[in-house]
Design a protein around this motif. Structure first.
Motif, mmCIF file in Angstrom:
data_model
loop_
_atom_site.group_PDB
_atom_site.id
_atom_site.type_symbol
_atom_site.label_atom_id
_atom_site.label_comp_id
_atom_site.label_asym_id
_atom_site.label_seq_id
_atom_site.Cartn_x
_atom_site.Cartn_y
_atom_site.Cartn_z
ATOM 1 N N THR A 115 0.853 -1.182 0.000
ATOM 2 C CA THR A 115 0.000 0.000 0.000
ATOM 3 C C THR A 115 0.897 1.243 0.000
ATOM 4 O O THR A 115 2.088 1.150 0.316
ATOM 5 N N PRO A 116 0.343 2.406 -0.340
ATOM 6 C CA PRO A 116 1.191 3.605 -0.404
ATOM 7 C C PRO A 116 1.789 3.956 0.955
ATOM 8 O O PRO A 116 1.078 3.996 1.963
ATOM 9 N N LEU A 117 3.080 4.197 0.983
ATOM 10 C CA LEU A 117 3.723 4.678 2.202
ATOM 11 C C LEU A 117 3.176 6.054 2.558
ATOM 12 O O LEU A 117 3.010 6.387 3.740
ATOM 13 N N VAL A 118 2.896 6.851 1.530
ATOM 14 C CA VAL A 118 2.276 8.167 1.711
ATOM 15 C C VAL A 118 1.019 8.208 0.851
ATOM 16 O O VAL A 118 1.112 8.176 -0.382
ATOM 17 N N PRO A 119 -0.167 8.244 1.451
ATOM 18 C CA PRO A 119 -1.404 8.295 0.661
ATOM 19 C C PRO A 119 -1.418 9.490 -0.289
ATOM 20 O O PRO A 119 -0.884 10.559 0.020
ATOM 21 N N GLY A 120 -2.015 9.269 -1.452
ATOM 22 C CA GLY A 120 -2.110 10.332 -2.446
ATOM 23 C C GLY A 120 -1.048 10.271 -3.514
ATOM 24 O O GLY A 120 -1.146 10.966 -4.528
ATOM 25 N N HIS A 121 -0.033 9.458 -3.302
ATOM 26 C CA HIS A 121 0.998 9.318 -4.332
ATOM 27 C C HIS A 121 0.482 8.485 -5.505
ATOM 28 O O HIS A 121 -0.388 7.630 -5.352
ATOM 29 N N ARG A 122 1.040 8.740 -6.670
ATOM 30 C CA ARG A 122 0.683 8.016 -7.887
ATOM 31 C C ARG A 122 1.923 7.916 -8.748
ATOM 32 O O ARG A 122 2.753 8.849 -8.782
ATOM 33 N N VAL A 123 2.072 6.803 -9.461
ATOM 34 C CA VAL A 123 3.206 6.661 -10.366
ATOM 35 C C VAL A 123 2.833 5.748 -11.518
ATOM 36 O O VAL A 123 2.015 4.830 -11.366
ATOM 37 N N VAL A 124 3.398 6.033 -12.686
ATOM 38 C CA VAL A 124 3.312 5.164 -13.857
ATOM 39 C C VAL A 124 4.713 5.116 -14.449
ATOM 40 O O VAL A 124 5.333 6.163 -14.673
ATOM 41 N N GLY A 125 5.228 3.920 -14.680
ATOM 42 C CA GLY A 125 6.568 3.835 -15.238
ATOM 43 C C GLY A 125 6.944 2.427 -15.652
ATOM 44 O O GLY A 125 6.254 1.452 -15.338
ATOM 45 N N SER A 126 8.051 2.351 -16.375
ATOM 46 C CA SER A 126 8.586 1.068 -16.839
ATOM 47 C C SER A 126 9.290 0.365 -15.690
ATOM 48 O O SER A 126 10.055 0.986 -14.942
ATOM 49 N N SER A 127 9.050 -0.935 -15.546
ATOM 50 C CA SER A 127 9.562 -1.665 -14.391
ATOM 51 C C SER A 127 11.014 -2.100 -14.558
ATOM 52 O O SER A 127 11.438 -2.538 -15.623
ATOM 53 N N VAL A 128 11.754 -1.945 -13.458
ATOM 54 C CA VAL A 128 13.076 -2.529 -13.277
ATOM 55 C C VAL A 128 12.925 -3.475 -12.087
ATOM 56 O O VAL A 128 12.328 -3.104 -11.079
ATOM 57 N N THR A 129 13.434 -4.679 -12.189
ATOM 58 C CA THR A 129 13.114 -5.689 -11.178
ATOM 59 C C THR A 129 14.311 -6.093 -10.319
ATOM 60 O O THR A 129 15.454 -6.101 -10.770
ATOM 61 N N LEU A 130 13.987 -6.429 -9.060
ATOM 62 C CA LEU A 130 14.975 -6.910 -8.098
ATOM 63 C C LEU A 130 14.373 -8.091 -7.352
ATOM 64 O O LEU A 130 13.242 -8.018 -6.872
ATOM 65 N N GLN A 131 15.124 -9.162 -7.244
ATOM 66 C CA GLN A 131 14.640 -10.390 -6.601
ATOM 67 C C GLN A 131 15.455 -10.714 -5.359
ATOM 68 O O GLN A 131 16.686 -10.821 -5.412
ATOM 69 N N PHE A 132 14.760 -10.830 -4.229
ATOM 70 C CA PHE A 132 15.373 -11.376 -3.028
ATOM 71 C C PHE A 132 15.111 -12.884 -3.003
ATOM 72 O O PHE A 132 14.101 -13.360 -3.523
ATOM 73 N N MET A 133 16.011 -13.618 -2.366
ATOM 74 C CA MET A 133 15.855 -15.056 -2.178
ATOM 75 C C MET A 133 16.129 -15.393 -0.715
ATOM 76 O O MET A 133 16.796 -14.630 -0.001
ATOM 77 N N PRO A 134 15.646 -16.550 -0.244
ATOM 78 C CA PRO A 134 15.942 -16.950 1.136
ATOM 79 C C PRO A 134 17.446 -17.109 1.361
ATOM 80 O O PRO A 134 18.176 -17.581 0.483
ATOM 81 N N GLN A 135 17.884 -16.705 2.539
ATOM 82 C CA GLN A 135 19.300 -16.863 2.869
ATOM 83 C C GLN A 135 19.663 -18.332 3.079
ATOM 84 O O GLN A 135 18.865 -19.121 3.568
ATOM 85 N N ARG A 136 20.866 -18.658 2.679
ATOM 86 C CA ARG A 136 21.498 -19.919 3.047
ATOM 87 C C ARG A 136 22.947 -19.587 3.319
ATOM 88 O O ARG A 136 23.663 -19.101 2.429
ATOM 89 N N GLU A 137 23.377 -19.823 4.547
ATOM 90 C CA GLU A 137 24.627 -19.225 5.007
ATOM 91 C C GLU A 137 25.869 -19.641 4.223
ATOM 92 O O GLU A 137 26.865 -18.912 4.200
ATOM 93 N N ASP A 138 25.838 -20.806 3.566
ATOM 94 C CA ASP A 138 27.018 -21.195 2.787
ATOM 95 C C ASP A 138 27.084 -20.455 1.458
ATOM 96 O O ASP A 138 28.110 -20.448 0.789
ATOM 97 N N VAL A 139 25.956 -19.814 1.079
ATOM 98 C CA VAL A 139 25.920 -19.069 -0.187
ATOM 99 C C VAL A 139 25.973 -17.571 0.071
ATOM 100 O O VAL A 139 26.811 -16.861 -0.473
ATOM 101 N N ALA A 140 25.065 -17.093 0.919
ATOM 102 C CA ALA A 140 24.987 -15.662 1.175
ATOM 103 C C ALA A 140 24.215 -15.430 2.459
ATOM 104 O O ALA A 140 23.199 -16.072 2.698
ATOM 105 N N SER A 141 24.717 -14.513 3.275
ATOM 106 C CA SER A 141 24.001 -14.140 4.494
ATOM 107 C C SER A 141 24.261 -12.672 4.775
ATOM 108 O O SER A 141 25.093 -12.032 4.143
ATOM 109 N N GLY A 142 23.551 -12.145 5.753
ATOM 110 C CA GLY A 142 23.677 -10.730 6.081
ATOM 111 C C GLY A 142 24.594 -10.456 7.232
ATOM 112 O O GLY A 142 24.545 -9.386 7.826
ATOM 113 N N VAL A 143 25.473 -11.411 7.547
ATOM 114 C CA VAL A 143 26.301 -11.286 8.726
ATOM 115 C C VAL A 143 27.226 -10.064 8.670
ATOM 116 O O VAL A 143 27.495 -9.455 9.682
ATOM 117 N N ALA A 144 27.699 -9.702 7.491
ATOM 118 C CA ALA A 144 28.610 -8.568 7.366
ATOM 119 C C ALA A 144 27.897 -7.278 7.010
ATOM 120 O O ALA A 144 28.526 -6.298 6.646
#
Length: 257
Positions: free
Chosen positions: A57-86
């Protein structure tokens, strides 16, 4: 668990999808007058039924946007591959930092984060950089952090809430960009068009955007006519939606204008 600020060699990260074309700026401009509700309804009538990004939902009500999408994918952590420890020291070598360098004016960043409550996908610094690059808005199927500062930046954001966590602190890790993502039960491909307002965010496939524009123009116009007639005391069922008779009345009204 490794505390190295480097990513593991188990799988090469970050992953970047193939090159793609952004949506035609003329199509994006044509959709700026179309509400998310109208876009969603017209897509449904065209046979594309899953377009509403459920959750954000809108972080600030009343905002509107139309635009071309750029995508970012998060995946579940697995410590031998990637983690947020650092913390940010490893995050800055991930898809999260990389995707921001690709942002062009007018882009809408669409982020797959599974609606998780413990991942602050973006905060003040990253949204600030996104704004400097000319980004138009952000749709996050998950949460953001630094909410007071982010609100002050004025970037239209749709998210599922806020959290004090940084992006890779708990459950997820920035994995890939320029790839298909699943947001709120909807598939979004790089270069699709996002229409977002107080009713939520809708993904308009590029191939259907022209049809949505042409159908929406007629729809929006007859709704203006129907509102006028209802305000004048007309019977709802005769003007919403239009019947054959009220359609003829609408077309005559439109011609007179």
């Amino acid at each position: 668990m490794s505390t190295s600020p480097e990513l593991s060699s188990v799988w090469p990260l970050p992953v970047r999808g193939p090159r793609y074309d952004r949506a035609d700026p003329a199509l994006v401009e044509a959709l700026t007058t179309v509400s998310s509700a109208t876009a969603c309804a017209q897509l449904h009538q065209l046979g594309i039924t899953r377009t509403f990004v459920a959750g954000p939902t809108p972080l600030v009500p009343g905002h509107r946007v139309v635009g071309s999408s750029v995508t970012l994918q998060f995946m579940p952590q697995r410590e031998d591959v990637a983690s947020g420890v650092a913390q940010e020291y490893v995050e800055r070598t991930t898809a999260l930092w990389a995707v921001l360098e690709t942002i062009q004016p007018g882009d809408v960043l669409v982020i797959q984060a599974y609606g998780r409550a413990y991942t602050g996908c973006l905060g003040d610094m990253l949204v600030r950089y996104f704004k400097r690059k000319g980004g138009a808005g952000i749709v996050v199927d998950g949460r953001i952090r630094d909410a007071p500062r982010v609100r002050q930046l004025g970037v239209p954001i749709w998210c599922t809430g806020v959290t004090p966590h940084y992006a890779s602190q708990s459950e997820l890790f920035p994995w890939a960009y320029d790839v298909p993502v699943a947001v709120g039960g909807v598939l979004c491909l790089p270069g699709d068009i996002v229409v977002a307002d107080d009713d939520g965010a809708v993904v308009v496939p590029r191939a259907t955007a022209n049809d949505v524009v042409s159908r929406a123009a007629d729809h929006e116009e007859w709704e203006v006519f129907s509102r006028m007639r209802i305000d004048q005391g007309a019977v709802l069922s005769e003007y919403y939606p239009l019947t054959a008779d009220s359609r003829a009345e609408f077309e005559a009204w439109r011609d007179r204008r």
